[in-house]
Design a protein around this motif. Sequence first.
Motif, short mmCIF file in Angstrom:
data_model
loop_
_atom_site.label_atom_id
_atom_site.label_comp_id
_atom_site.label_asym_id
_atom_site.label_seq_id
_atom_site.Cartn_x
_atom_site.Cartn_y
_atom_site.Cartn_z
N VAL A 72 0.85 -1.19 0.00
CA VAL A 72 0.00 0.00 0.00
C VAL A 72 0.89 1.24 0.00
O VAL A 72 1.81 1.36 0.81
CB VAL A 72 -0.92 0.00 1.24
N TYR A 80 1.89 5.39 0.16
CA TYR A 80 1.62 6.59 0.95
C TYR A 80 0.36 7.29 0.44
O TYR A 80 0.15 7.40 -0.77
CB TYR A 80 2.81 7.56 0.86
N ALA A 87 -2.73 6.31 1.41
CA ALA A 87 -3.85 5.42 1.70
C ALA A 87 -4.26 5.57 3.17
O ALA A 87 -3.40 5.64 4.06
CB ALA A 87 -3.48 3.97 1.41
N ASP A 88 -5.56 5.61 3.42
CA ASP A 88 -6.07 5.80 4.78
C ASP A 88 -5.59 4.72 5.74
O ASP A 88 -5.35 5.00 6.92
CB ASP A 88 -7.61 5.81 4.78
N GLN A 121 0.59 -2.20 5.68
CA GLN A 121 1.25 -2.02 4.39
C GLN A 121 0.75 -3.01 3.34
O GLN A 121 1.02 -2.84 2.16
CB GLN A 121 2.76 -2.16 4.53
N ASN A 157 -2.57 -3.79 3.45
CA ASN A 157 -3.99 -3.49 3.51
C ASN A 157 -4.77 -4.28 4.57
O ASN A 157 -5.94 -4.57 4.38
CB ASN A 157 -4.63 -3.68 2.12
N SER A 179 6.28 1.65 1.68
CA SER A 179 5.08 2.40 1.30
C SER A 179 5.41 3.81 0.81
O SER A 179 4.53 4.50 0.28
CB SER A 179 4.11 2.50 2.48
N SER A 226 1.41 9.41 -3.71
CA SER A 226 -0.02 9.20 -3.44
C SER A 226 -0.85 9.20 -4.73
O SER A 226 -1.92 8.61 -4.78
CB SER A 226 -0.55 10.23 -2.45
N ILE A 286 -0.15 -0.70 -4.41
CA ILE A 286 -1.55 -0.25 -4.52
C ILE A 286 -1.53 1.24 -4.19
O ILE A 286 -1.06 1.63 -3.11
CB ILE A 286 -2.46 -0.96 -3.50
N PHE A 287 -2.03 2.06 -5.09
CA PHE A 287 -2.05 3.50 -4.87
C PHE A 287 -3.44 3.94 -4.43
O PHE A 287 -4.44 3.35 -4.83
CB PHE A 287 -1.61 4.23 -6.14
N PRO A 288 -3.52 5.01 -3.62
CA PRO A 288 -4.83 5.50 -3.16
C PRO A 288 -5.68 5.92 -4.36
O PRO A 288 -5.16 6.34 -5.38
CB PRO A 288 -4.49 6.71 -2.30
N LYS A 289 -6.97 5.78 -4.20
CA LYS A 289 -7.90 6.18 -5.27
C LYS A 289 -8.08 7.68 -5.27
O LYS A 289 -8.11 8.32 -4.28
CB LYS A 289 -9.26 5.50 -5.06
#
Length: 192
Positions: free
Chosen positions: A6, A8, A10-11, A50, A52, A108, A178, A189-192
Amino acid sequence: MILPIVAYGADILRTTGKEITPDYPNLGKLITDMWETMYASSGVGLAAPQINKDIRLFIIDSAQVFENQDEDEKGKYPDEPGIKQVFINAKVTALNGEEWAYNEGCLSIPKIREDVMRNESVTISYVDENFKPFEKTFNGITARIILHEYDHIEGKLFIDYLKPLKKKMLHGKLTDISKGKVRADYKMIFPK
Protein backbone atom coordinates in the motif's frame (compact mmCIF):
# COMPACT_ATOMS: atom_id res chain seq x y z
CA MET A 1 2.21 -15.25 -2.56
CA ILE A 2 3.72 -11.81 -3.06
CA LEU A 3 1.22 -9.16 -1.99
CA PRO A 4 1.09 -5.56 -3.26
CA ILE A 5 2.37 -2.84 -0.92
CA VAL A 6 0.00 0.00 0.00
CA ALA A 7 1.41 3.38 -1.05
CA TYR A 8 1.62 6.59 0.95
CA GLY A 9 -1.67 8.47 1.01
CA ALA A 10 -3.85 5.42 1.70
CA ASP A 11 -6.07 5.80 4.78
CA ILE A 12 -5.06 2.39 6.17
CA LEU A 13 -1.52 3.67 6.77
CA ARG A 14 -3.02 6.15 9.26
CA THR A 15 -5.21 3.59 11.05
CA THR A 16 -4.44 2.08 14.46
CA GLY A 17 -4.35 -1.70 14.05
CA LYS A 18 -6.75 -4.01 15.86
CA GLU A 19 -5.58 -6.85 18.10
CA ILE A 20 -6.14 -10.35 16.75
CA THR A 21 -6.75 -13.78 18.28
CA PRO A 22 -5.31 -17.19 17.31
CA ASP A 23 -8.42 -17.87 15.22
CA TYR A 24 -7.73 -14.96 12.85
CA PRO A 25 -8.58 -16.37 9.38
CA ASN A 26 -5.61 -17.85 7.49
CA LEU A 27 -3.06 -16.25 9.83
CA GLY A 28 -0.32 -18.76 8.98
CA LYS A 29 -0.68 -18.11 5.25
CA LEU A 30 -0.81 -14.36 5.84
CA ILE A 31 2.49 -14.45 7.75
CA THR A 32 4.10 -16.64 5.07
CA ASP A 33 2.90 -14.22 2.38
CA MET A 34 4.24 -11.28 4.38
CA TRP A 35 7.73 -12.85 4.58
CA GLU A 36 7.64 -13.55 0.83
CA THR A 37 6.45 -10.00 0.10
CA MET A 38 9.05 -8.41 2.36
CA TYR A 39 11.95 -10.32 0.81
CA ALA A 40 10.68 -9.75 -2.76
CA SER A 41 10.53 -6.01 -1.99
CA SER A 42 14.04 -5.96 -0.43
CA GLY A 43 12.60 -4.86 2.91
CA VAL A 44 13.82 -5.63 6.44
CA GLY A 45 10.37 -5.24 7.98
CA LEU A 46 6.74 -5.27 6.95
CA ALA A 47 3.58 -4.35 8.85
CA ALA A 48 0.05 -5.56 8.14
CA PRO A 49 -1.28 -2.06 7.25
CA GLN A 50 1.25 -2.02 4.39
CA ILE A 51 -0.57 -4.98 2.84
CA ASN A 52 -3.99 -3.49 3.51
CA LYS A 53 -4.78 -5.29 6.80
CA ASP A 54 -5.77 -3.16 9.82
CA ILE A 55 -4.33 -5.55 12.40
CA ARG A 56 -1.48 -5.44 14.93
CA LEU A 57 0.97 -7.68 13.09
CA PHE A 58 4.46 -6.99 11.79
CA ILE A 59 7.57 -8.95 10.89
CA ILE A 60 11.23 -7.99 10.92
CA ASP A 61 14.51 -9.50 9.77
CA SER A 62 17.36 -7.34 11.06
CA ALA A 63 19.85 -10.13 10.28
CA GLN A 64 19.74 -9.00 6.64
CA VAL A 65 21.19 -5.62 7.62
CA PHE A 66 24.24 -7.28 9.17
CA GLU A 67 24.66 -9.77 6.32
CA ASN A 68 24.80 -6.91 3.82
CA GLN A 69 26.87 -4.35 5.72
CA ASP A 70 30.32 -3.14 4.73
CA GLU A 71 33.41 -4.54 6.50
CA ASP A 72 34.00 -1.25 8.33
CA GLU A 73 30.48 -1.44 9.81
CA LYS A 74 31.03 -4.88 11.39
CA GLY A 75 30.78 -4.85 15.18
CA LYS A 76 29.38 -1.31 15.23
CA TYR A 77 25.92 -2.24 16.54
CA PRO A 78 25.21 -4.19 19.76
CA ASP A 79 22.41 -6.30 18.25
CA GLU A 80 24.57 -8.06 15.65
CA PRO A 81 23.79 -10.62 14.10
CA GLY A 82 20.13 -9.47 14.29
CA ILE A 83 16.88 -11.43 14.52
CA LYS A 84 14.02 -12.70 12.39
CA GLN A 85 10.73 -12.41 14.30
CA VAL A 86 6.94 -12.14 14.05
CA PHE A 87 5.26 -9.61 16.37
CA ILE A 88 1.51 -9.84 17.04
CA ASN A 89 -0.51 -7.48 19.28
CA ALA A 90 2.68 -5.63 20.21
CA LYS A 91 2.79 -2.86 22.81
CA VAL A 92 5.88 -0.77 23.54
CA THR A 93 6.38 -0.75 27.31
CA ALA A 94 9.62 1.29 27.52
CA LEU A 95 11.99 3.38 25.43
CA ASN A 96 15.53 3.74 26.76
CA GLY A 97 18.95 5.05 25.81
CA GLU A 98 19.97 8.08 23.81
CA GLU A 99 18.20 9.00 20.59
CA TRP A 100 20.36 8.45 17.51
CA ALA A 101 19.97 9.21 13.83
CA TYR A 102 19.80 6.60 11.10
CA ASN A 103 18.73 6.88 7.49
CA GLU A 104 15.33 5.18 7.13
CA GLY A 105 13.15 4.32 4.18
CA CYS A 106 9.76 2.65 3.86
CA LEU A 107 8.28 0.29 1.27
CA SER A 108 5.08 2.40 1.30
CA ILE A 109 7.10 5.58 0.57
CA PRO A 110 9.45 4.51 -2.25
CA LYS A 111 12.49 6.53 -3.25
CA ILE A 112 12.51 8.67 -0.08
CA ARG A 113 15.05 8.14 2.69
CA GLU A 114 15.68 10.47 5.62
CA ASP A 115 17.53 10.50 8.92
CA VAL A 116 15.18 9.72 11.82
CA MET A 117 15.95 10.02 15.53
CA ARG A 118 14.94 6.99 17.63
CA ASN A 119 15.86 5.61 21.04
CA GLU A 120 18.70 3.09 21.36
CA SER A 121 16.49 0.43 22.92
CA VAL A 122 12.86 -0.60 23.13
CA THR A 123 11.07 -2.98 25.50
CA ILE A 124 8.04 -4.51 23.86
CA SER A 125 5.40 -7.04 24.84
CA TYR A 126 3.99 -9.20 22.06
CA VAL A 127 2.93 -12.69 21.08
CA ASP A 128 4.66 -14.69 18.37
CA GLU A 129 2.99 -16.63 15.54
CA ASN A 130 2.08 -19.38 18.03
CA PHE A 131 0.57 -16.78 20.39
CA LYS A 132 3.30 -17.42 22.94
CA PRO A 133 3.69 -14.20 25.02
CA PHE A 134 7.00 -12.36 25.37
CA GLU A 135 8.32 -9.14 26.82
CA LYS A 136 11.80 -8.39 25.54
CA THR A 137 14.22 -5.53 25.19
CA PHE A 138 15.89 -4.96 21.82
CA ASN A 139 18.57 -2.46 20.91
CA GLY A 140 20.52 -1.03 17.99
CA ILE A 141 19.34 -1.63 14.42
CA THR A 142 16.84 -4.28 15.60
CA ALA A 143 15.19 -1.78 17.97
CA ARG A 144 15.00 0.77 15.17
CA ILE A 145 13.30 -1.65 12.76
CA ILE A 146 10.87 -2.73 15.49
CA LEU A 147 10.00 0.89 16.27
CA HIS A 148 9.54 1.69 12.55
CA GLU A 149 7.18 -1.28 12.07
CA TYR A 150 5.44 -0.64 15.40
CA ASP A 151 4.67 2.88 14.18
CA HIS A 152 2.81 1.33 11.23
CA ILE A 153 0.38 -0.51 13.52
CA GLU A 154 -0.13 2.80 15.38
CA GLY A 155 -0.92 4.71 12.17
CA LYS A 156 2.41 6.57 12.08
CA LEU A 157 5.06 6.87 9.37
CA PHE A 158 8.76 7.69 9.57
CA ILE A 159 8.16 11.03 7.84
CA ASP A 160 6.12 12.12 10.88
CA TYR A 161 9.45 12.51 12.75
CA LEU A 162 10.87 14.99 10.24
CA LYS A 163 11.11 18.70 10.93
CA PRO A 164 8.39 20.85 9.25
CA LEU A 165 10.80 22.36 6.71
CA LYS A 166 12.03 18.92 5.63
CA LYS A 167 8.44 17.68 5.29
CA LYS A 168 7.58 20.74 3.23
CA MET A 169 10.54 20.02 0.93
CA LEU A 170 9.26 16.43 0.45
CA HIS A 171 5.65 17.48 -0.18
CA GLY A 172 5.91 17.21 -3.98
CA LYS A 173 7.49 13.76 -3.86
CA LEU A 174 4.90 12.52 -1.34
CA THR A 175 2.08 13.87 -3.52
CA ASP A 176 3.55 12.05 -6.53
CA ILE A 177 3.60 8.78 -4.55
CA SER A 178 -0.02 9.20 -3.44
CA LYS A 179 -1.04 9.86 -7.07
CA GLY A 180 0.79 6.79 -8.36
CA LYS A 181 3.42 8.79 -10.25
CA VAL A 182 6.32 6.98 -8.57
CA ARG A 183 7.25 3.43 -9.47
CA ALA A 184 8.95 0.89 -7.24
CA ASP A 185 10.61 -2.44 -8.02
CA TYR A 186 7.61 -4.21 -6.48
CA LYS A 187 3.85 -4.16 -6.95
CA MET A 188 2.04 -1.31 -5.20
CA ILE A 189 -1.55 -0.25 -4.52
CA PHE A 190 -2.05 3.50 -4.87
CA PRO A 191 -4.83 5.50 -3.16
CA LYS A 192 -7.90 6.18 -5.27
